[in-house]
Design an enzyme around this catalytic site. Structure first.
Site, PDB file in Angstrom:
ATOM      1  CG  ASP A 212      -1.951  -1.040   1.253  1.00  0.00           C
ATOM      2  OD1 ASP A 212      -2.213  -1.584   0.173  1.00  0.00           O
ATOM      3  OD2 ASP A 212      -2.499  -1.343   2.330  1.00  0.00           O
TER       4      ASP A 212
ATOM      5  CB  ALA B  24      -1.678   4.638   0.520  1.00  0.00           C
ATOM      6  CB  ALA B  25      -5.330   6.632  -2.205  1.00  0.00           C
TER       7      ALA B  25
HETATM    8  O1  LIG Z   1     -18.943  -1.843   4.943  1.00  0.00           O
HETATM    9  C1  LIG Z   1     -18.028  -1.726   4.123  1.00  0.00           C
HETATM   10  C2  LIG Z   1     -16.669  -1.569   4.485  1.00  0.00           C
HETATM   11  C3  LIG Z   1     -15.723  -1.423   3.491  1.00  0.00           C
HETATM   12  N1  LIG Z   1     -16.088  -1.454   2.179  1.00  0.00           N
HETATM   13  C4  LIG Z   1     -15.068  -1.324   1.141  1.00  0.00           C
HETATM   14  O2  LIG Z   1     -13.990  -2.193   1.409  1.00  0.00           O
HETATM   15  C5  LIG Z   1     -12.757  -1.581   1.068  1.00  0.00           C
HETATM   16  C6  LIG Z   1     -11.844  -1.598   2.278  1.00  0.00           C
HETATM   17  O3  LIG Z   1     -12.332  -0.652   3.204  1.00  0.00           O
HETATM   18  P1  LIG Z   1     -11.581  -0.336   4.570  1.00  0.00           P
HETATM   19  O4  LIG Z   1     -11.557  -1.553   5.424  1.00  0.00           O
HETATM   20  O5  LIG Z   1     -12.145   0.901   5.151  1.00  0.00           O
HETATM   21  O6  LIG Z   1     -10.085  -0.118   4.126  1.00  0.00           O
HETATM   22  P2  LIG Z   1      -9.430   1.173   3.469  1.00  0.00           P
HETATM   23  O7  LIG Z   1      -8.739   1.943   4.511  1.00  0.00           O
HETATM   24  O8  LIG Z   1     -10.399   1.893   2.673  1.00  0.00           O
HETATM   25  O9  LIG Z   1      -8.352   0.515   2.505  1.00  0.00           O
HETATM   26  C7  LIG Z   1      -7.201  -0.147   3.021  1.00  0.00           C
HETATM   27  O10 LIG Z   1      -6.922  -1.211   2.189  1.00  0.00           O
HETATM   28  C8  LIG Z   1      -6.479  -0.901   0.878  1.00  0.00           C
HETATM   29  C9  LIG Z   1      -6.052  -2.197   0.227  1.00  0.00           C
HETATM   30  O11 LIG Z   1      -5.085  -2.803   0.967  1.00  0.00           O
HETATM   31  C10 LIG Z   1      -5.314   0.061   0.901  1.00  0.00           C
HETATM   32  O12 LIG Z   1      -4.964   0.391  -0.388  1.00  0.00           O
HETATM   33  C11 LIG Z   1      -5.666   1.283   1.701  1.00  0.00           C
HETATM   34  O13 LIG Z   1      -4.577   2.191   1.711  1.00  0.00           O
HETATM   35  C12 LIG Z   1      -6.009   0.799   3.063  1.00  0.00           C
HETATM   36  O14 LIG Z   1      -6.249   1.911   3.880  1.00  0.00           O
HETATM   37  C13 LIG Z   1     -13.092  -0.173   0.576  1.00  0.00           C
HETATM   38  O15 LIG Z   1     -13.109  -0.160  -0.820  1.00  0.00           O
HETATM   39  C14 LIG Z   1     -14.483   0.065   1.126  1.00  0.00           C
HETATM   40  O16 LIG Z   1     -15.237   0.958   0.367  1.00  0.00           O
HETATM   41  C15 LIG Z   1     -17.413  -1.616   1.835  1.00  0.00           C
HETATM   42  O17 LIG Z   1     -17.763  -1.660   0.661  1.00  0.00           O
HETATM   43  N2  LIG Z   1     -18.352  -1.748   2.812  1.00  0.00           N
END
Ligand SMILES: O=c1ccn([C@@H]2O[C@H](COP(=O)(O)OP(=O)(O)O[C@H]3O[C@H](CO)[C@@H](O)[C@H](O)[C@H]3O)[C@@H](O)[C@H]2O)c(=O)[nH]1
Length: 393
Positions: free
Chosen positions: A140, A281-282
């Site tokens: 990431d 990250a993003a």
């Molecule tokens: O109820 C939910 C919860 C999460 N998501 C999706 O699941 C993904 C993961 O979400 P989350 O657990 O909040 O993680 P993020 O922080 O958004 O993503 C992490 O995971 C990614 C892949 O490893 C990295 O690139 C990011 O930097 C890292 O922060 C995202 O696309 C969310 O939109 C849903 O659709 N519904």
């Protein structure tokens, strides 16, 4: 109404009687709040006006909306990329080689599904690519800090301005995660999400969307906390809750609350105001929630993916400071609730920008332009490494 009016009169008259003291304080607070709000609202109107005056729609053809990102990322390597420079950073990711229109890579990839998500796009465009070699970071976090550490050309999906990494379209456009319970094989397949989300966006009229600031996701960054806390205090204004991710150990990881159930991207579209935050990250949700035809609040402008620079604050989304407090967030939400036509216009602009300029074709087009321009900077002819494996469809 009448009661409030009366209170204002009493308070302004400086004749609060003891029983009404707390009501008087409340009214004073509300008056102050609305004075501050008016000033803030004026600032928001000014921001929108300025953004509209300077906005130049980009050329929608051949992924040109994103071309300047490639120029910017490759600028640091304008004097050419030598074998030594690539050698400097070969441990920062997975090495790929393209030789005679065939794709090869190191036998090991740190995240095999992420490598597959990346390879999907490169395999499609192989016939158009010259010989080259490059290092792809599948973590990431970006790898080439501007102030310290090794220097050389490393491809990463996301970076901030502190890094020289070259952005590539994330694996997740096709496969490789993140995986959550709802999407156990990873969120993936952007082509399918695009169709499904735009259909749902059309099925839920703007007027029927729930007027709340909505967020679901894990606590990968504390920048998400103020909205979650605001939602606990004012559930009529916001519904923002933490879900479990693989790293979850105790309720502390969901800010001392029981983890919320996951919500699909499609369900997000029922809400009028959707929040996007950085994670490690993003985070990948930005593009999905923009396709809901809901109004997107994008918190922080530090962490980028390749398509972020084409999206403009106050035109395609509402920008929120990364350090915004609960009351600053409340104020922004109040602003859009009071200015529904503006909110709707920005929501539609955001949708259109992604619909027009982030098709699978644009993702492939970006990969092709990026690799062709990168290859022009290579100062040596790559020779196939001994231990590489060929990657085929
Ligand atoms: O109820 C939910 C919860 C999460 N998501 C999706 O699941 C993904 C993961 O979400 P989350 O657990 O909040 O993680 P993020 O922080 O958004 O993503 C992490 O995971 C990614 C892949 O490893 C990295 O690139 C990011 O930097 C890292 O922060 C995202 O696309 C969310 O939109 C849903 O659709 N519904």
């Amino acid at each position: 109404m009448e009661a409030n009016y009366l209170l204002v009169v009493i308070c302004n008259d400086q004749s609060c009687i003891a029983d009404n003291k707390s009501d008087c304080n409340k009214v004073e607070r509300e008056n102050k709040y609305s004075r501050e709000s008016n000033e803030k609202f004026k600032e928001y109107f000014d921001n929108i006006k300025k953004a509209k005056e300077s906005y130049q729609p980009c050329d929608k053809t051949k992924c040109r909306c994103h071309s300047n990102v490639i120029q910017d990322d490759l600028k640091r390597f304008k004097d050419g990329i030598t074998k030594e420079l690539v050698g400097n950073i070969k441990t920062k990711g997975t090495k790929y080689q393209i030789i005679n229109h065939k794709l090869y890579r190191d036998p090991e990839c740190m995240f095999p599904a992420r490598c597959s998500g990346i390879e999907h796009f490169i395999l499609e465009i192989l016939p158009d690519l010259p010989n080259m070699e490059f290092i792809v970071n599948t973590r990431d976090w970006p790898q080439i800090h501007k102030q310290y550490g090794a220097f050389g050309p490393v491809f990463s999906f996301s970076k901030s301005n502190d890094y020289y990494d070259i952005m590539y379209p994330a694996w997740a456009f096709w496969e490789g995660g993140p995986a959550i319970e709802l999407y156990p094989k990873g969120i993936g397949r952007w082509d399918i999400h695009r169709k499904q989300l735009s259909k749902i966006a059309d099925e839920i009229p703007w007027e029927e969307k729930i007027e709340k600031a909505f967020f679901r996701g894990s606590r990968t960054s504390p920048e998400r906390d103020p909205l979650v806390l605001l939602s606990r205090e004012e559930p009529d204004l916001a519904d923002a809750q933490y879900t479990k991710n693989q790293a979850w150990k105790t309720d502390a990881d969901t800010l001392h609350a029981v983890p919320a159930s996951e919500i699909s991207f499609a369900e997000h579209c029922k809400y009028k105001y959707l929040f996007n935050f950085r994670g490690v990250a993003a985070s990948f949700r930005f593009k999905h929630i923009l396709l809901c035809k809901s109004l997107v609040f994008h918190v922080g402008n530090e962490w980028l993916e390749f398509f972020y620079p084409a999206l403009k604050p106050w035109i395609h989304y509402i920008p929120v400071d990364a350090k915004a407090t609960k009351s600053e967030i409340r104020e922004l939400v109040e602003f859009v609730k009071n200015n529904d036509a503006i909110a709707r216009e920005i929501a539609e602009n955001g949708y259109q920008m992604i619909w027009d300029n982030l098709k699978m074709k644009d993702v492939s087009c970006y990969w092709k332009k990026l690799l062709k321009q990168y290859a022009k900077l290579l100062k040596y002819e790559p020779v196939m490494d001994e231990n590489v494996i060929e990657i085929k469809k």
